[in-house]
Design a protein around this motif. Structure first.
Motif, PDB file in Angstrom:
ATOM      1  N   VAL A 107     -10.376 -54.118  -9.728  1.00  8.86           N
ATOM      2  CA  VAL A 107     -10.617 -52.655 -10.676  1.00  8.86           C
ATOM      3  C   VAL A 107      -9.831 -51.783 -10.198  1.00  8.86           C
ATOM      4  N   ALA A 108      -9.380 -51.053 -11.156  1.00  8.93           N
ATOM      5  CA  ALA A 108      -8.260 -49.977 -11.070  1.00  8.93           C
ATOM      6  C   ALA A 108      -9.279 -48.897 -10.285  1.00  8.93           C
ATOM      7  N   LYS A 109      -8.465 -48.147  -9.506  1.00  8.98           N
ATOM      8  CA  LYS A 109      -9.028 -46.892  -8.804  1.00  8.98           C
ATOM      9  C   LYS A 109      -9.413 -45.970  -9.624  1.00  8.98           C
ATOM     10  N   PRO A 110     -10.589 -45.338  -9.622  1.00  9.66           N
ATOM     11  CA  PRO A 110     -10.777 -44.275 -10.705  1.00  9.66           C
ATOM     12  C   PRO A 110     -10.128 -42.712 -10.450  1.00  9.66           C
ATOM     13  N   ILE A 111      -9.813 -42.286 -11.529  1.00  8.52           N
ATOM     14  CA  ILE A 111      -8.909 -41.173 -11.452  1.00  8.52           C
ATOM     15  C   ILE A 111      -9.997 -39.764 -11.080  1.00  8.52           C
ATOM     16  N   ILE A 112     -10.021 -39.190 -10.340  1.00 13.56           N
ATOM     17  CA  ILE A 112     -11.017 -38.070 -10.047  1.00 13.56           C
ATOM     18  C   ILE A 112     -10.051 -36.847 -10.155  1.00 13.56           C
ATOM     19  N   PRO A 113     -10.422 -36.192 -11.402  1.00 13.88           N
ATOM     20  CA  PRO A 113      -9.745 -34.869 -11.745  1.00 13.88           C
ATOM     21  C   PRO A 113      -9.908 -33.715 -10.813  1.00 13.88           C
ATOM     22  N   HIS A 114     -11.036 -33.575 -10.380  1.00 12.30           N
ATOM     23  CA  HIS A 114     -11.347 -32.267  -9.352  1.00 12.30           C
ATOM     24  C   HIS A 114     -11.187 -32.658  -7.906  1.00 12.30           C
ATOM     25  N   LYS A 115     -10.657 -33.432  -7.698  1.00 15.75           N
ATOM     26  CA  LYS A 115     -10.542 -34.007  -6.446  1.00 15.75           C
ATOM     27  C   LYS A 115      -9.973 -32.828  -5.367  1.00 15.75           C
ATOM     28  N   TYR A 116      -8.951 -32.140  -5.774  1.00 15.35           N
ATOM     29  CA  TYR A 116      -8.308 -30.976  -4.953  1.00 15.35           C
ATOM     30  C   TYR A 116      -8.698 -29.729  -5.301  1.00 15.35           C
ATOM     31  N   TYR A 117      -9.842 -29.488  -6.280  1.00 19.75           N
ATOM     32  CA  TYR A 117     -10.338 -28.273  -6.728  1.00 19.75           C
ATOM     33  C   TYR A 117     -11.313 -27.632  -5.377  1.00 19.75           C
ATOM     34  N   LYS A 118     -10.920 -26.275  -5.191  1.00 14.76           N
ATOM     35  CA  LYS A 118     -11.565 -25.343  -4.202  1.00 14.76           C
ATOM     36  C   LYS A 118     -12.574 -24.542  -4.735  1.00 14.76           C
ATOM     37  N   PRO A 119     -13.795 -24.668  -4.792  1.00  8.96           N
ATOM     38  CA  PRO A 119     -14.634 -23.516  -5.545  1.00  8.96           C
ATOM     39  C   PRO A 119     -14.391 -22.226  -4.824  1.00  8.96           C
ATOM     40  N   PRO A 120     -14.635 -21.289  -5.464  1.00  6.98           N
ATOM     41  CA  PRO A 120     -14.590 -19.579  -5.238  1.00  6.98           C
ATOM     42  C   PRO A 120     -15.438 -19.624  -3.849  1.00  6.98           C
ATOM     43  N   LYS A 121     -15.397 -18.586  -3.045  1.00 13.55           N
ATOM     44  CA  LYS A 121     -16.146 -18.354  -1.775  1.00 13.55           C
ATOM     45  C   LYS A 121     -17.209 -17.511  -2.487  1.00 13.55           C
ATOM     46  N   ILE A 122     -18.516 -17.832  -2.054  1.00 17.30           N
ATOM     47  CA  ILE A 122     -19.569 -16.965  -2.330  1.00 17.30           C
ATOM     48  C   ILE A 122     -19.565 -16.008  -1.396  1.00 17.30           C
ATOM     49  N   ILE A 123     -19.713 -14.708  -1.821  1.00 19.71           N
ATOM     50  CA  ILE A 123     -19.707 -13.371  -1.155  1.00 19.71           C
ATOM     51  C   ILE A 123     -21.139 -12.942  -1.197  1.00 19.71           C
ATOM     52  N   LYS A 124     -21.937 -12.823  -2.314  1.00 18.98           N
ATOM     53  CA  LYS A 124     -23.348 -12.511  -2.140  1.00 18.98           C
ATOM     54  C   LYS A 124     -24.143 -13.531  -2.711  1.00 18.98           C
ATOM     55  N   ASP A 125     -25.498 -13.440  -2.271  1.00 16.40           N
ATOM     56  CA  ASP A 125     -26.367 -14.732  -2.853  1.00 16.40           C
ATOM     57  C   ASP A 125     -26.877 -14.274  -4.216  1.00 16.40           C
ATOM     58  N   ILE A 126     -26.569 -15.096  -5.328  1.00 13.78           N
ATOM     59  CA  ILE A 126     -26.596 -14.518  -6.618  1.00 13.78           C
ATOM     60  C   ILE A 126     -28.059 -15.135  -6.948  1.00 13.78           C
ATOM     61  N   HIS A 127     -28.887 -15.824  -6.286  1.00 14.64           N
ATOM     62  CA  HIS A 127     -30.166 -15.890  -6.577  1.00 14.64           C
ATOM     63  C   HIS A 127     -31.320 -14.640  -6.258  1.00 14.64           C
ATOM     64  N   VAL A 128     -30.723 -14.026  -5.227  1.00 12.49           N
ATOM     65  CA  VAL A 128     -31.520 -12.798  -4.406  1.00 12.49           C
ATOM     66  C   VAL A 128     -30.946 -11.627  -5.748  1.00 12.49           C
ATOM     67  N   LEU A 129     -29.705 -11.608  -5.822  1.00 11.61           N
ATOM     68  CA  LEU A 129     -29.422 -10.389  -7.013  1.00 11.61           C
ATOM     69  C   LEU A 129     -29.933 -10.423  -8.190  1.00 11.61           C
ATOM     70  N   ASP A 130     -30.156 -11.582  -8.758  1.00 11.42           N
ATOM     71  CA  ASP A 130     -30.759 -11.980 -10.109  1.00 11.42           C
ATOM     72  C   ASP A 130     -32.411 -12.088 -10.111  1.00 11.42           C
ATOM     73  N   GLU A 131     -32.771 -12.136  -8.693  1.00 14.92           N
ATOM     74  CA  GLU A 131     -34.137 -12.238  -8.432  1.00 14.92           C
ATOM     75  C   GLU A 131     -34.675 -13.642  -9.211  1.00 14.92           C
ATOM     76  N   THR A 132     -34.021 -14.672  -9.277  1.00 12.76           N
ATOM     77  CA  THR A 132     -34.627 -15.756  -9.715  1.00 12.76           C
ATOM     78  C   THR A 132     -34.990 -16.851  -8.731  1.00 12.76           C
ATOM     79  N   TYR A 133     -36.220 -16.817  -8.590  1.00 14.09           N
ATOM     80  CA  TYR A 133     -36.858 -17.873  -7.270  1.00 14.09           C
ATOM     81  C   TYR A 133     -37.459 -19.106  -8.067  1.00 14.09           C
TER      82      TYR A 133
END
Length: 135
Positions: A107-133
Motif C-alpha cells: 500500500v502506498a504511503k498516505p500523503i498528509i498535507p498538514h504534516k508540517y503545519y504549526k498552529p498559532p500560539k494561544i495567548i488568551k483562553d477563548i472560552h473564557v473570553l466568549d463565556e461559552t461553557y
C-alpha cells in the motif's frame, strides 16, 4: 525480518521431518515369566540374573522370552523434477502461485498535507473570553 525467521523455522521443521521419517530403530524387551526385566533401544536387553532359563538343561519349559520390535523408517525418498509434473498439475500450481503473489500488494504511503503545519500560539483562553461553557 519476520519472513526470514518464519522461512528458517519452516525449513528446520521440514529437515527434522525428513530425518525422523527415515530413521529406523529396534526396541528389545526381555521378559521373565510375565515380568518385564529390561527394555533397550539400539542395543541388546539385559537378561535376568545373568543366566537364562534356556541355558539350564533341567528346565523343560523356558520362562524367559525376548521380544524384538523393529520400527522401520522410509527407505526411499522420491525427488521429482519440475519437468516430470503433468501439464494439468503444472497449470494448477502456476495459477495458485500467481494468485497469491498478486494478493498481497504493498500500500502506498498516505500523503498528509498538514504534516508540517504549526498552529498559532494561544495567548488568551477563548472560552473564557466568549463565556461559552460546556455544561
Amino acid at each position: 525480518m519476520k519472513a526470514t525467521v518464519l522461512h528458517k523455522t519452516f525449513s528446520l521443521f521440514l529437515a527434522f521431518l525428513v530425518l525422523f521419517s527415515t530413521l529406523s530403530f529396534t526396541v528389545e524387551k526381555h521378559y521373565c515369566g510375565n515380568h518385564l526385566v529390561d527394555t533397550a533401544i539400539f542395543s541388546e536387553a539385559k537378561k535376568c540374573g545373568g543366566i537364562d532359563a534356556e541355558d539350564i538343561s533341567y528346565v523343560k519349559k523356558p520362562c524367559c522370552k525376548d521380544i524384538v520390535d523393529i520400527i522401520e523408517g522410509q527407505d526411499e525418498l522420491s525427488v521429482k523434477d519440475f519437468q516430470s509434473i503433468e501439464k494439468d498439475t503444472c497449470t494448477t500450481l502456476v495459477s495458485y502461485v500467481l494468485s497469491y503473489t498478486f494478493l498481497f500488494e504493498t500500500v502506498a504511503k498516505p500523503i498528509i498535507p498538514h504534516k508540517y503545519y504549526k498552529p498559532p500560539k494561544i495567548i488568551k483562553d477563548i472560552h473564557v473570553l466568549d463565556e461559552t461553557y460546556l455544561i
